[in-house]
Enzyme design. Structure first.
Site, PDB file in Angstrom:
ATOM      1  N   ASP A  59      23.201  49.156  33.874  1.00 25.16           N
ATOM      2  CA  ASP A  59      24.608  48.852  34.120  1.00 25.16           C
ATOM      3  C   ASP A  59      25.406  49.990  33.489  1.00 25.16           C
ATOM      4  O   ASP A  59      25.461  50.104  32.262  1.00 25.16           O
ATOM      5  CB  ASP A  59      24.979  47.512  33.497  1.00 25.16           C
ATOM      6  CG  ASP A  59      26.445  47.157  33.665  1.00 25.16           C
ATOM      7  OD1 ASP A  59      27.229  47.996  34.176  1.00 25.16           O
ATOM      8  OD2 ASP A  59      26.825  46.029  33.282  1.00 25.16           O
ATOM      9  N   TYR A 151      40.827  53.244  42.552  1.00 23.70           N
ATOM     10  CA  TYR A 151      39.641  54.041  42.893  1.00 23.70           C
ATOM     11  C   TYR A 151      40.001  55.513  42.987  1.00 23.70           C
ATOM     12  O   TYR A 151      39.307  56.380  42.436  1.00 23.70           O
ATOM     13  CB  TYR A 151      39.087  53.542  44.231  1.00 23.70           C
ATOM     14  CG  TYR A 151      37.856  54.276  44.722  1.00 23.70           C
ATOM     15  CD1 TYR A 151      36.586  53.770  44.469  1.00 23.70           C
ATOM     16  CD2 TYR A 151      37.956  55.438  45.475  1.00 23.70           C
ATOM     17  CE1 TYR A 151      35.448  54.420  44.931  1.00 23.70           C
ATOM     18  CE2 TYR A 151      36.833  56.101  45.934  1.00 23.70           C
ATOM     19  CZ  TYR A 151      35.574  55.587  45.661  1.00 23.70           C
ATOM     20  OH  TYR A 151      34.467  56.244  46.123  1.00 23.70           O
ATOM     21  N   LYS A 155      38.589  58.605  40.670  1.00 30.37           N
ATOM     22  CA  LYS A 155      37.853  59.728  41.248  1.00 30.37           C
ATOM     23  C   LYS A 155      38.565  61.054  40.971  1.00 30.37           C
ATOM     24  O   LYS A 155      37.908  62.090  40.801  1.00 30.37           O
ATOM     25  CB  LYS A 155      37.657  59.517  42.749  1.00 30.37           C
ATOM     26  CG  LYS A 155      36.701  58.376  43.093  1.00 30.37           C
ATOM     27  CD  LYS A 155      35.320  58.612  42.505  1.00 30.37           C
ATOM     28  CE  LYS A 155      34.313  57.570  42.947  1.00 30.37           C
ATOM     29  NZ  LYS A 155      32.950  57.817  42.404  1.00 30.37           N
TER      30      LYS A 155
END
Length: 281
Positions: A59, A151, A155
């Site tokens: 994880d 997101y 990124k």
């Protein structure tokens, strides 16, 4: 066999881009230590690799799991290569709707995990005299409209972290680069909205169809396209490539649709159509 004798670590290896890249590394001679939370998918990958891939449940939001994954690579004589790839769609809410917990989960999964992967791989690579790190960013790091805001921000952080890490680690002969996938047909889209089974299969078929029209290269991107780019960046063929990124998007980011699709008129063409017949060019 560009990676003969080398040990590569791949996160998010049980499916999609991670799986394709782990297989490509193994096919080119590497011993691969594959990490993922998907135990069934990861073990299946290892079981079909003729011993070239070792799976460890990982994880990447857990610092201890990242350390253990890299320690497993060290026991095999590595790591020589690290591909920080694990991720998911994350929180989808817009900036005026997102909650702090959703934001933090997205950053932990997509950005913090990359930073910790680099942090714990670097000392091990330095002892070996160098190495190569490749991080999965996204075309969403470059502009709005390609993915949800959290997101995209994460990124973009991965992209800048790649540059900074390359500068920090140059002294140890460790190269750090990023790959920026465009519209790649994997399960990440369906998983982001919780689709499973038949609904997921239908979503993936839709993605394939849309992908054929989304960019100048008229097909959906494949996980293998990204694997090829990652393996280049990790190889000695890219020994003079550092602190930069490789955009693998089929031309998605070259410009608006009218710049490459002759059937989509741009502003100039629309205005020209209003000119009287026979007007001077």
């Amino acid at each position: 066999m560009r990676f003969s004798g080398k040990v590569a670590v791949v996160t998010g290896a049980a499916s999609g881009i991670g799986r394709a890249t782990a297989l490509r590394f193994a096919e080119e001679g590497a011993t691969v230590v594959a990490g993922d939370i998907d135990e069934a998918g990861g073990q299946e990958l290892a079981d079909t690799s003729n011993g070239r891939i070792r799976f460890r449940r990982t994880d990447v939001t857990s610092e201890a799991d990242i350390v253990a994954l890299l320690d497993a690579a060290a026991e095999l004589g590595g790591p020589d290569i690290l591909f920080n790839n694990a991720g998911a769609g994350g929180q989808r809410a817009k900036i005026d709707e997102i909650d702090a917990a959703g934001w933090d989960r997205t950053m932990d999964l997509l950005l913090r995990s990359v930073a910790l992967g680099i942090r714990y791989a670097a000392p091990l690579m330095a002892k070996k005299g160098g190495g190569a790190i490749v991080n999965t960013a996204s075309v969403a790091a470059l502009a709005s409209g390609a993915a949800p805001t959290p997101y995209s921000v994460a990124k973009a952080g991965v992209l800048h972290l790649t540059r900074l890490a390359a500068a920090d680690l140059a002294k140890d002969r460790i190269r750090v680069n990023a790959v920026l996938p465009g519209f790649i047909a994997t399960n990440i889209f369906a998983s982001a909205i919780g689709l499973e089974g038949e609904a997921r299969d239908k979503a993936n078929a839709l993605i394939q169809g849309v992908g054929q029209q989304a960019q100048p290269v008229q097909r959906a991107g494949r996980a293998e396209d990204i694997a090829a780019a990652v393996c280049f960046l990790a190889s000695d063929d890219a020994s003079f490539v550092n602190g930069t990124h490789l955009l693998v998007d089929g031309g998605l980011s070259v410009g608006p649709r009218h710049s490459w699709d002759p059937n989509t008129p741009g502003l100039f063409e629309a205005l020209a159509a209003l000119a009287p017949t026979g007007a001077a060019e």
